[in-house]
Design a protein around this motif. Structure first.
Motif, PDB file in Angstrom:
ATOM      1  N   ARG A 202       0.823  -1.214   0.000  1.00  0.00           N
ATOM      2  CA  ARG A 202       0.000   0.000   0.000  1.00  0.00           C
ATOM      3  C   ARG A 202       0.857   1.264   0.000  1.00  0.00           C
ATOM      4  O   ARG A 202       0.472   2.274  -0.573  1.00  0.00           O
ATOM      5  CB  ARG A 202      -0.950   0.003   1.199  1.00  0.00           C
ATOM      6  CG  ARG A 202      -2.105  -0.960   1.044  1.00  0.00           C
ATOM      7  CD  ARG A 202      -3.116  -0.416   0.068  1.00  0.00           C
ATOM      8  NE  ARG A 202      -4.161  -1.397  -0.170  1.00  0.00           N
ATOM      9  CZ  ARG A 202      -4.806  -1.497  -1.303  1.00  0.00           C
ATOM     10  NH1 ARG A 202      -4.535  -0.697  -2.319  1.00  0.00           N
ATOM     11  NH2 ARG A 202      -5.745  -2.398  -1.468  1.00  0.00           N
ATOM     12  N   SER A 203       2.029   1.201   0.617  1.00  0.00           N
ATOM     13  CA  SER A 203       2.902   2.385   0.631  1.00  0.00           C
ATOM     14  C   SER A 203       3.374   2.738  -0.779  1.00  0.00           C
ATOM     15  O   SER A 203       3.726   3.873  -1.047  1.00  0.00           O
ATOM     16  CB  SER A 203       4.102   2.165   1.554  1.00  0.00           C
ATOM     17  OG  SER A 203       5.016   1.240   0.995  1.00  0.00           O
ATOM     18  N   ARG A 204       3.346   1.767  -1.680  1.00  0.00           N
ATOM     19  CA  ARG A 204       3.781   1.994  -3.056  1.00  0.00           C
ATOM     20  C   ARG A 204       2.624   2.230  -4.019  1.00  0.00           C
ATOM     21  O   ARG A 204       2.767   2.971  -4.982  1.00  0.00           O
ATOM     22  CB  ARG A 204       4.632   0.813  -3.533  1.00  0.00           C
ATOM     23  CG  ARG A 204       5.935   0.687  -2.767  1.00  0.00           C
ATOM     24  CD  ARG A 204       6.874  -0.357  -3.344  1.00  0.00           C
ATOM     25  NE  ARG A 204       6.389  -1.718  -3.301  1.00  0.00           N
ATOM     26  CZ  ARG A 204       6.513  -2.541  -2.252  1.00  0.00           C
ATOM     27  NH1 ARG A 204       7.085  -2.129  -1.153  1.00  0.00           N
ATOM     28  NH2 ARG A 204       6.068  -3.769  -2.315  1.00  0.00           N
ATOM     29  N   ILE A 205       1.464   1.589  -3.769  1.00  0.00           N
ATOM     30  CA  ILE A 205       0.365   1.700  -4.742  1.00  0.00           C
ATOM     31  C   ILE A 205      -0.816   2.521  -4.243  1.00  0.00           C
ATOM     32  O   ILE A 205      -1.781   2.718  -4.976  1.00  0.00           O
ATOM     33  CB  ILE A 205      -0.132   0.311  -5.211  1.00  0.00           C
ATOM     34  CG1 ILE A 205      -0.860  -0.439  -4.081  1.00  0.00           C
ATOM     35  CG2 ILE A 205       1.004  -0.518  -5.785  1.00  0.00           C
ATOM     36  CD1 ILE A 205      -1.665  -1.617  -4.556  1.00  0.00           C
ATOM     37  N   GLY A 206      -0.756   2.953  -3.010  1.00  0.00           N
ATOM     38  CA  GLY A 206      -1.868   3.732  -2.468  1.00  0.00           C
ATOM     39  C   GLY A 206      -3.126   2.886  -2.346  1.00  0.00           C
ATOM     40  O   GLY A 206      -3.075   1.743  -1.907  1.00  0.00           O
ATOM     41  N   HIS A 207      -4.256   3.452  -2.779  1.00  0.00           N
ATOM     42  CA  HIS A 207      -5.549   2.770  -2.642  1.00  0.00           C
ATOM     43  C   HIS A 207      -5.908   1.929  -3.866  1.00  0.00           C
ATOM     44  O   HIS A 207      -7.004   1.359  -3.912  1.00  0.00           O
ATOM     45  CB  HIS A 207      -6.664   3.793  -2.398  1.00  0.00           C
ATOM     46  CG  HIS A 207      -6.490   4.599  -1.156  1.00  0.00           C
ATOM     47  ND1 HIS A 207      -6.477   4.048   0.099  1.00  0.00           N
ATOM     48  CD2 HIS A 207      -6.319   5.937  -0.975  1.00  0.00           C
ATOM     49  CE1 HIS A 207      -6.311   4.996   1.000  1.00  0.00           C
ATOM     50  NE2 HIS A 207      -6.207   6.149   0.376  1.00  0.00           N
TER      51      HIS A 207
END
Length: 153
Positions: A11-16
């Motif tokens: 999630r830190s790389r792709i967001g939502h």
């Protein structure tokens, strides 16, 4: 919804953005009654389950998820089926989108189940007929339809 360190790192790389995750589902029954949980993030009833961690056997994951969410111990008795597609897609209140592919296991309850109030509002036992009237994740209808009727007592 608690997130594993693995999912947090993604999630830190792709967001939502949409993330496809392997999952497991426990079909726990007592005769014709099924154990469901009402989830805190949605208020909907569903079968108990969650994500498989990297390197984890799905059968171990279903046992872990039941223990984490209800404190109960279970024994797997059969595989009900595998499920995915549009009905298994969820958007959480924080905006995270997930598409689950889950393996449903029929399980025998070995100790009492109590809702983990961080993730669940409550747990309860329901017949197939009662489940049809609950506000629920509709994909569980597919799983329950594939679950054989309980043998006569």
């Amino acid at each position: 919804m608690t997130r594993s360190e693995y999912v947090k790192s993604i999630r830190s790389r792709i967001g939502h953005d949409l993330l496809q995750l392997p999952g497991v589902t426990a079909v726990i029954r007592d005769g014709e009654q099924f154990l469901l949980a009402r989830h805190a993030h949605s208020g909907l009833w569903s079968l108990i389950g969650g994500a498989v961690e990297p390197g984890e056997e799905p059968s171990d994951a279903v046992i872990r998820e039941v223990r984490e969410e209800t404190g109960a111990r279970v024994r797997i008795t059969a595989i009900v089926g595998a499920y995915g597609g549009e009905p298994m897609m969820v958007q959480y209140p924080n905006g995270d989108r997930v598409a689950y592919v889950t393996v449903a296991y029929e399980c025998e309850l070995l100790s009492p189940a109590v809702a983990d109030l961080d993730e669940l509002f409550e747990v309860g036992w329901f017949s197939r007929h009662e489940i049809a009237d609950l506000p629920r994740r509709e994909w569980i209808d597919r799983v329950l339809a594939d679950t054989p009727e309980a043998p006569p007592r």
